[in-house]
Write an enzyme that holds these catalytic residues in place. Structure first.
Site, PDB file in Angstrom:
ATOM      1  N   THR A 193      27.351  37.810  26.012  1.00 54.17           N
ATOM      2  CA  THR A 193      27.184  37.055  24.626  1.00 54.17           C
ATOM      3  C   THR A 193      27.451  35.348  24.136  1.00 54.17           C
ATOM      4  O   THR A 193      28.079  34.772  25.179  1.00 54.17           O
ATOM      5  CB  THR A 193      28.193  37.744  23.930  1.00 54.17           C
ATOM      6  OG1 THR A 193      27.299  37.547  22.354  1.00 54.17           O
ATOM      7  CG2 THR A 193      29.456  37.297  24.363  1.00 54.17           C
ATOM      8  N   ASP A 194      26.400  34.836  23.666  1.00 57.07           N
ATOM      9  CA  ASP A 194      26.490  33.463  23.198  1.00 57.07           C
ATOM     10  C   ASP A 194      28.244  33.413  22.336  1.00 57.07           C
ATOM     11  O   ASP A 194      28.545  32.158  21.916  1.00 57.07           O
ATOM     12  CB  ASP A 194      26.099  33.229  22.137  1.00 57.07           C
ATOM     13  CG  ASP A 194      25.569  34.057  20.882  1.00 57.07           C
ATOM     14  OD1 ASP A 194      26.503  34.829  20.457  1.00 57.07           O
ATOM     15  OD2 ASP A 194      24.662  33.726  19.861  1.00 57.07           O
ATOM     16  N   GLU A 195      28.532  34.513  21.718  1.00 54.20           N
ATOM     17  CA  GLU A 195      30.182  33.765  21.215  1.00 54.20           C
ATOM     18  C   GLU A 195      30.845  33.349  22.169  1.00 54.20           C
ATOM     19  O   GLU A 195      32.615  33.298  21.672  1.00 54.20           O
ATOM     20  CB  GLU A 195      30.640  35.550  20.610  1.00 54.20           C
ATOM     21  CG  GLU A 195      29.640  35.698  19.202  1.00 54.20           C
ATOM     22  CD  GLU A 195      30.580  37.352  18.668  1.00 54.20           C
ATOM     23  OE1 GLU A 195      31.636  37.165  18.582  1.00 54.20           O
ATOM     24  OE2 GLU A 195      29.814  37.481  18.431  1.00 54.20           O
ATOM     25  N   LYS A 205      35.274  39.277  26.720  1.00 50.86           N
ATOM     26  CA  LYS A 205      33.423  39.232  27.114  1.00 50.86           C
ATOM     27  C   LYS A 205      33.656  37.429  27.810  1.00 50.86           C
ATOM     28  O   LYS A 205      32.893  37.721  28.951  1.00 50.86           O
ATOM     29  CB  LYS A 205      32.235  38.728  25.569  1.00 50.86           C
ATOM     30  CG  LYS A 205      31.903  40.167  25.438  1.00 50.86           C
ATOM     31  CD  LYS A 205      31.720  41.055  26.207  1.00 50.86           C
ATOM     32  CE  LYS A 205      30.602  40.851  26.922  1.00 50.86           C
ATOM     33  NZ  LYS A 205      30.075  42.056  27.181  1.00 50.86           N
TER      34      LYS A 205
HETATM   35  P1  NAD Z   1      26.698  49.174  21.704  1.00 44.58           P
HETATM   36  O1  NAD Z   1      28.259  49.193  21.077  1.00 44.58           O
HETATM   37  O2  NAD Z   1      25.805  49.463  20.932  1.00 44.58           O
HETATM   38  O3  NAD Z   1      26.727  50.649  23.162  1.00 44.58           O
HETATM   39  C1  NAD Z   1      27.816  49.950  23.893  1.00 44.58           C
HETATM   40  C2  NAD Z   1      27.517  51.494  25.004  1.00 44.58           C
HETATM   41  O4  NAD Z   1      28.382  51.104  25.880  1.00 44.58           O
HETATM   42  C3  NAD Z   1      27.393  52.399  24.748  1.00 44.58           C
HETATM   43  O5  NAD Z   1      26.857  53.537  24.810  1.00 44.58           O
HETATM   44  C4  NAD Z   1      28.931  53.169  24.896  1.00 44.58           C
HETATM   45  O6  NAD Z   1      29.082  54.478  24.684  1.00 44.58           O
HETATM   46  C5  NAD Z   1      29.062  52.159  25.950  1.00 44.58           C
HETATM   47  N1  NAD Z   1      30.390  52.170  26.781  1.00 44.58           N
HETATM   48  C6  NAD Z   1      31.254  51.879  25.877  1.00 44.58           C
HETATM   49  N2  NAD Z   1      33.315  51.932  27.162  1.00 44.58           N
HETATM   50  C7  NAD Z   1      32.129  52.319  27.680  1.00 44.58           C
HETATM   51  C8  NAD Z   1      32.779  52.904  28.598  1.00 44.58           C
HETATM   52  N3  NAD Z   1      34.347  52.210  28.743  1.00 44.58           N
HETATM   53  N4  NAD Z   1      32.767  53.364  29.765  1.00 44.58           N
HETATM   54  C9  NAD Z   1      31.037  53.540  30.216  1.00 44.58           C
HETATM   55  N5  NAD Z   1      30.488  53.503  28.888  1.00 44.58           N
HETATM   56  C10 NAD Z   1      31.177  52.833  28.020  1.00 44.58           C
HETATM   57  O7  NAD Z   1      26.672  47.603  22.448  1.00 44.58           O
HETATM   58  P2  NAD Z   1      25.647  47.048  22.265  1.00 44.58           P
HETATM   59  O8  NAD Z   1      24.708  46.071  20.872  1.00 44.58           O
HETATM   60  O9  NAD Z   1      24.395  47.719  22.903  1.00 44.58           O
HETATM   61  O10 NAD Z   1      25.832  45.773  23.655  1.00 44.58           O
HETATM   62  C11 NAD Z   1      25.362  46.240  24.250  1.00 44.58           C
HETATM   63  C12 NAD Z   1      25.964  44.808  25.238  1.00 44.58           C
HETATM   64  O11 NAD Z   1      25.080  44.085  25.144  1.00 44.58           O
HETATM   65  C13 NAD Z   1      26.971  44.166  25.474  1.00 44.58           C
HETATM   66  O12 NAD Z   1      27.924  44.256  26.307  1.00 44.58           O
HETATM   67  C14 NAD Z   1      27.403  43.058  24.488  1.00 44.58           C
HETATM   68  O13 NAD Z   1      28.643  42.434  24.854  1.00 44.58           O
HETATM   69  C15 NAD Z   1      26.383  42.558  24.702  1.00 44.58           C
HETATM   70  N6  NAD Z   1      25.690  41.319  23.220  1.00 44.58           N
HETATM   71  C16 NAD Z   1      25.724  41.842  22.460  1.00 44.58           C
HETATM   72  C17 NAD Z   1      25.187  42.042  21.372  1.00 44.58           C
HETATM   73  C18 NAD Z   1      24.475  42.490  20.295  1.00 44.58           C
HETATM   74  O14 NAD Z   1      24.309  41.195  19.307  1.00 44.58           O
HETATM   75  N7  NAD Z   1      24.509  43.472  20.082  1.00 44.58           N
HETATM   76  C19 NAD Z   1      24.296  40.173  21.902  1.00 44.58           C
HETATM   77  C20 NAD Z   1      24.435  39.968  23.224  1.00 44.58           C
HETATM   78  C21 NAD Z   1      24.715  40.724  24.066  1.00 44.58           C
HETATM   79  O1  DAU Z   2      25.683  36.670  18.732  1.00 45.70           O
HETATM   80  C1  DAU Z   2      26.490  37.820  19.730  1.00 45.70           C
HETATM   81  C2  DAU Z   2      27.102  38.881  18.851  1.00 45.70           C
HETATM   82  O2  DAU Z   2      26.696  39.337  17.732  1.00 45.70           O
HETATM   83  C3  DAU Z   2      27.582  40.314  19.683  1.00 45.70           C
HETATM   84  O3  DAU Z   2      28.199  38.812  21.646  1.00 45.70           O
HETATM   85  C4  DAU Z   2      28.215  41.536  19.194  1.00 45.70           C
HETATM   86  O4  DAU Z   2      28.409  42.636  19.964  1.00 45.70           O
HETATM   87  C5  DAU Z   2      27.511  41.533  18.028  1.00 45.70           C
HETATM   88  O5  DAU Z   2      27.802  42.529  17.091  1.00 45.70           O
HETATM   89  C6  DAU Z   2      27.644  40.641  17.300  1.00 45.70           C
HETATM   90  O6  DAU Z   2      28.616  39.939  16.504  1.00 45.70           O
HETATM   91  P1  DAU Z   2      28.291  39.698  15.281  1.00 45.70           P
HETATM   92  O7  DAU Z   2      29.880  39.275  14.458  1.00 45.70           O
HETATM   93  O8  DAU Z   2      27.824  38.463  14.760  1.00 45.70           O
HETATM   94  O9  DAU Z   2      27.594  40.588  14.194  1.00 45.70           O
HETATM   95  P2  DAU Z   2      28.160  41.595  12.834  1.00 45.70           P
HETATM   96  O10 DAU Z   2      26.653  42.040  12.582  1.00 45.70           O
HETATM   97  O11 DAU Z   2      29.566  42.049  13.142  1.00 45.70           O
HETATM   98  O12 DAU Z   2      28.179  40.198  11.326  1.00 45.70           O
HETATM   99  C7  DAU Z   2      26.733  39.654  11.635  1.00 45.70           C
HETATM  100  C8  DAU Z   2      27.114  38.149  10.542  1.00 45.70           C
HETATM  101  O13 DAU Z   2      27.470  39.385   9.437  1.00 45.70           O
HETATM  102  C9  DAU Z   2      28.937  37.956  11.081  1.00 45.70           C
HETATM  103  O14 DAU Z   2      28.878  36.565  10.085  1.00 45.70           O
HETATM  104  C10 DAU Z   2      29.301  38.234   9.658  1.00 45.70           C
HETATM  105  C11 DAU Z   2      28.696  39.264   8.692  1.00 45.70           C
HETATM  106  N1  DAU Z   2      29.077  40.768   8.476  1.00 45.70           N
HETATM  107  C12 DAU Z   2      29.217  41.064   8.936  1.00 45.70           C
HETATM  108  C13 DAU Z   2      29.969  42.650   8.432  1.00 45.70           C
HETATM  109  C14 DAU Z   2      29.203  44.147   9.401  1.00 45.70           C
HETATM  110  C15 DAU Z   2      29.161  40.450   7.023  1.00 45.70           C
HETATM  111  O15 DAU Z   2      29.529  39.338   5.818  1.00 45.70           O
HETATM  112  N2  DAU Z   2      29.367  42.016   6.348  1.00 45.70           N
HETATM  113  C16 DAU Z   2      29.662  42.755   7.493  1.00 45.70           C
HETATM  114  O16 DAU Z   2      30.103  44.324   6.167  1.00 45.70           O
END
Ligand code: NAD
Ligand code: DAU
Length: 350
Positions: free
Chosen positions: A131-133, A160
């Site tokens: 992730t970019d975080e 991460k």
């Molecule tokens: P998600 O939470 O939707 O899915 C995570 C999956 O991993 C689920 O299917 C869960 O059952 C599985 N999982 C969790 N713990 C586990 C374990 N201990 N063993 C086996 N399986 C397990 O997550 P996502 O949003 O699809 O993110 C996927 C990946 O991409 C993560 O590594 C996250 O850090 C990264 N990522 C997410 C975002 C985003 O915006 N969602 C952005 C950048 C990177």
């Molecule tokens: O940047 C990549 C990341 O983006 C991933 O690595 C994470 O897995 C993914 O969850 C996401 O993280 P964020 O914290 O940015 O996403 P989230 O949707 O939780 O929040 C997006 C923005 O909105 C953040 O500034 C917090 C705000 N927010 C979020 C929720 C859930 C609100 O204001 N209200 C809310 O209820």
């Protein structure tokens, strides 16, 4: 070459799109989806491809070294694309240890298994999805590049960042062929309704409050999930081993502006009066340690591998809303059980 690719977390949001792309685009690869099915994992996400002969599912936890070893042995795994993780920042603030276990220990378990089975062979790849975080928080200007120093600030991003460091350490120390990508915020179908966009879509449908954290001026860079999957496919096949690639949408939005756009689009699609959904916006207490702004510079991926987002935000957001409106059963299923309790403790009692 016929590959046998272990995709972890394939039942989750991004993982399911990656699994679908790999299964359908590469019929000569076998895709083994390993997932323990936490609250975020859902095999419904893969209903349309579960019959494919080149798709297998293994229910296992990445903390279970024996199960990983058995899977590597049984399927003769040639490559790994590692997405399994605890992914929600708010949950990491409440339960940091869950993130330490899955995101750090789980990743090291997986690296150890790859090391045990692949030894010094170089015709493999351990692809770590990150992730970019990990780069921390930006001010009004500037972008994260691949050389931006790590500065994680939430338990999620710290876990991460640590997993990224372990992947690099295994490359340097044991010569494991690895690649890492760091992506910005994804949105799209199958996104669990705890993250901003799917939570707010669900709440608008149900006419529930839309909890905007702090002043709402926090900024995120949004990418349609299918474009992330395409980038992963490209990096998997053409990326340089040992390298890192940033993936981003070139699409920054302040939360409040995004929420207002979402309200407007949904009013239209639901046939409600203009402005009706905006009345649900409720400013709530801020997320502790809330990162102000993320913005990815994806020039390296564009210049070296020719990738760029293919879906505009207008198209992607509209398609996402349509998907949720067409899949109310999916939404009902994932918001039953513990979800209501979680929702109440996380959002309403802040
Ligand atoms: P998600 O939470 O939707 O899915 C995570 C999956 O991993 C689920 O299917 C869960 O059952 C599985 N999982 C969790 N713990 C586990 C374990 N201990 N063993 C086996 N399986 C397990 O997550 P996502 O949003 O699809 O993110 C996927 C990946 O991409 C993560 O590594 C996250 O850090 C990264 N990522 C997410 C975002 C985003 O915006 N969602 C952005 C950048 C990177
Ligand atoms: O940047 C990549 C990341 O983006 C991933 O690595 C994470 O897995 C993914 O969850 C996401 O993280 P964020 O914290 O940015 O996403 P989230 O949707 O939780 O929040 C997006 C923005 O909105 C953040 O500034 C917090 C705000 N927010 C979020 C929720 C859930 C609100 O204001 N209200 C809310 O209820």
């Amino acid at each position: 070459m016929e590959k046998k690719i272990l995709i972890t977390g394939g039942a989750g949001f991004i993982g399911s799109h990656v699994v679908r792309l790999f299964v359908t685009k590469n019929p000569n690869y076998t895709i083994i989806n390993l997932d323990t099915l936490t609250y975020a994992g859902n095999l419904e996400n893969l209903k349309d491809i579960e019959h494919c002969t080149n798709y297998k599912f293994v229910k296992a936890n990445i903390l279970d070294a024996e199960a990983l070893s058995k899977t590597f042995k049984e399927y003769q795994i040639t490559d790994v694309i590692h997405l399994a993780a605890e992914s929600h920042v708010d949950r990491s603030i409440h339960s940091p240890l869950d993130f330490v276990y899955t995101n750090i220990v789980g990743t090291v378990n997986l690296l150890n298994t790859a090391k045990q089975y692949w030894g010094s062979e170089q015709n493999h790849l351990f692809y770590h999805v990150s992730t970019d975080e990990v780069y921390g928080s930006l001010g009004e200007t500037g972008f994260f590049t691949e050389t931006t120093p790590y500065d994680p600030r939430s338990p999620y991003s710290a876990s991460k960042a640590s997993s990224d460091h372990f992947v690099r350490a295994y490359h340097e120390t044991y010569n494991i062929p690895t690649v890492i990508s760091n992506c910005s915020n994804n949105y799209g179908p199958n996104h669990f309704p705890e993250k901003l966009i799917p939570l707010f879509i669900n709440n608008i449908i149900e006419r529930k409050p839309l909890p905007v954290y702090g002043d709402g001026k926090y900024t995120r860079d949004w990418l349609y999930v299918k474009d992330h999957a395409i980038a992963i496919d490209l990096i998997f096949h053409k990326g340089k081993k040992g390298d890192t690639y940033n993936i981003g949408g070139f699409n920054e939005w302040k939360n409040i502006d995004l929420v207002k756009l979402l309200c407007k689009l949904m009013d239209k699609k639901l046939g409600r009066d203009e402005g009706e959904s905006e009345q649900l916006i409720t400013y709530v207490k801020d997320r502790p340690g809330h990162d102000r702004r993320y913005a990815i510079d994806a020039t390296k991926l564009n210049k070296e591998l020719g990738w760029q987002p293919s879906v505009s935000f207008e198209e992607g957001l509209s398609a996402t809303i349509d998907w949720y409106l067409d899949n109310t059963d999916w939404l009902k299923n994932v918001t039953s059980g513990d979800y209501q309790q979680y929702y109440t403790s996380m959002y309403l009692n802040r």
